[in-house]
Design a protein around this motif. Sequence first.
Motif, PDB file in Angstrom:
ATOM      1  N   THR A   1      21.949 118.868 -67.074  1.00  0.00           N
ATOM      2  CA  THR A   1      22.671 119.692 -65.691  1.00  0.00           C
ATOM      3  C   THR A   1      22.577 119.198 -64.517  1.00  0.00           C
ATOM      4  O   THR A   1      24.096 119.338 -63.817  1.00  0.00           O
ATOM      5  N   LEU A   2      21.545 118.792 -64.366  1.00  0.00           N
ATOM      6  CA  LEU A   2      22.013 118.480 -62.981  1.00  0.00           C
ATOM      7  C   LEU A   2      22.575 117.093 -62.934  1.00  0.00           C
ATOM      8  O   LEU A   2      22.746 116.122 -61.805  1.00  0.00           O
ATOM      9  N   ASN A   3      22.187 116.120 -63.842  1.00  0.00           N
ATOM     10  CA  ASN A   3      22.562 114.799 -63.394  1.00  0.00           C
ATOM     11  C   ASN A   3      24.164 114.717 -63.469  1.00  0.00           C
ATOM     12  O   ASN A   3      24.943 113.915 -62.567  1.00  0.00           O
ATOM     13  N   SER A   4      25.025 115.858 -64.622  1.00  0.00           N
ATOM     14  CA  SER A   4      26.336 115.575 -64.423  1.00  0.00           C
ATOM     15  C   SER A   4      26.595 116.363 -63.122  1.00  0.00           C
ATOM     16  O   SER A   4      28.018 115.997 -62.621  1.00  0.00           O
TER      17      SER A   4
ATOM     18  N   GLU B   1      25.404 116.117 -59.952  1.00  0.00           N
ATOM     19  CA  GLU B   1      25.230 114.750 -58.965  1.00  0.00           C
ATOM     20  C   GLU B   1      26.054 113.940 -59.129  1.00  0.00           C
ATOM     21  O   GLU B   1      26.891 113.176 -58.621  1.00  0.00           O
ATOM     22  N   SER B   2      26.566 113.924 -60.231  1.00  0.00           N
ATOM     23  CA  SER B   2      27.796 112.660 -60.949  1.00  0.00           C
ATOM     24  C   SER B   2      29.286 113.003 -60.032  1.00  0.00           C
ATOM     25  O   SER B   2      29.461 112.411 -59.872  1.00  0.00           O
TER      26      SER B   2
ATOM     27  N   LEU C   1      25.780 121.703 -56.826  1.00  0.00           N
ATOM     28  CA  LEU C   1      24.926 120.921 -56.847  1.00  0.00           C
ATOM     29  C   LEU C   1      23.384 121.854 -56.229  1.00  0.00           C
ATOM     30  O   LEU C   1      22.244 122.152 -57.195  1.00  0.00           O
ATOM     31  N   GLU C   2      23.694 121.981 -55.289  1.00  0.00           N
ATOM     32  CA  GLU C   2      22.678 123.850 -54.874  1.00  0.00           C
ATOM     33  C   GLU C   2      22.201 124.636 -55.595  1.00  0.00           C
ATOM     34  O   GLU C   2      21.418 124.799 -56.220  1.00  0.00           O
ATOM     35  N   ILE C   3      23.855 124.960 -56.509  1.00  0.00           N
ATOM     36  CA  ILE C   3      23.107 125.818 -57.296  1.00  0.00           C
ATOM     37  C   ILE C   3      22.584 125.340 -58.307  1.00  0.00           C
ATOM     38  O   ILE C   3      21.761 126.460 -58.625  1.00  0.00           O
ATOM     39  N   VAL C   4      22.802 124.457 -59.250  1.00  0.00           N
ATOM     40  CA  VAL C   4      21.772 123.886 -59.994  1.00  0.00           C
ATOM     41  C   VAL C   4      20.308 123.723 -59.546  1.00  0.00           C
ATOM     42  O   VAL C   4      19.165 124.165 -60.766  1.00  0.00           O
TER      43      VAL C   4
END
Length: 365
Positions: free
Chosen positions: A99-102, A104-105, A159-162
């Motif tokens: 989820t983090l990679n997604s 950031e992408s 991204l902040e939420i993740v």
Amino acid sequence: MKKFMKIAALVLIAAIFIGTFVFLYQKSQPEEVSYQILKAETKDLVQTTVATGKIEPRDEVEIKPQISGIIAEVYKEAGQTVQEGEVIAKVKVIPELGTLNSAESRVRLAEMNGKQAETDLERMEKLYEGKLVSNEEYEQTLLAAKQAREELQAAKDNLEIVKEGITKSSASFSSTLIRSTITGLILDVPIKVGNSVIMSNTFNDGTTIATVADMSDLIFRGNVDETEVGRIREGIPVKITLGALQNMKFDATLEYISPKSTENNGANQFEIKAAISVPDSVTIRSGYSANAEMVLQHAEGALTIPESALEFSNDSTFVYVLTDSVPVQKFERRQVVTGISNGIDTEVKQGLKAGEAVRGLKIEK
């Protein structure tokens, strides 16, 4: 001398014989039996039943997180009161790698699209100032730039939420802050700092952060046997006795009788609930064991005798009425018709008059 010895022996044998005869005669005689004498009295008789159960709050809520993570802070503990919306604990989000990679992408792609949209807008503004393009073309380019800016902000917020479970623009609505959904008393806080927690989903109920209840609205929850449930009704008064406060009784009102039975140790029982009135000066804790006493039947001015005076034979009931007491007690067996019983006294509807004496239990000598 020999003659004297013979006479003494004969006297001794005769005494033994006579003593044995008297002893056996006395043993063969029936013992005189005495009984308690009980009188039929007129009194008010109440038949009650007692249901066992416990005290619990009507509204008891389990507070669960809306996100998964690790407990970072615990602000409340069991026994404290809490207001609706007040923070109980804080959760630190541990992002899932995919989820983090997604996320950031998505931010990188939004930044690229945003740069291109800004470049296109700068070119279009120059052409628009030179009146080389129409208003429609300029407005479309401007709209595309605004959409790109919104997409970039949305990607950053995501991204902040993740990462943190919160965005700067929505800090007051953070799902990392676990808030109470009702005002009441905290009964339990089963988590500690460092514990992992998960949000509820289709396959899991989620981790309970705290249990909160409104202790100003308590109910008795218990069970009544199927042989007695037909004689009670919603709205009747109930007397509640607590195991922890045996010298006190509390008024309650029966408000619920289950339409379906449950089997308990081979017996069919029905769940009941009663609303309790508790003075402000008394503190009752959730889970106290309790008994609920309810009136099944009552008879005013009933002729009663102790239940121990009754003799049951097949479908009939008898008593032994005293007819004479000198020199020995004499009784007459009489059939009677009985009514309600409270376990000690029984109502006699026919066959006996007030003041008549009946036989009770045998008096042991």
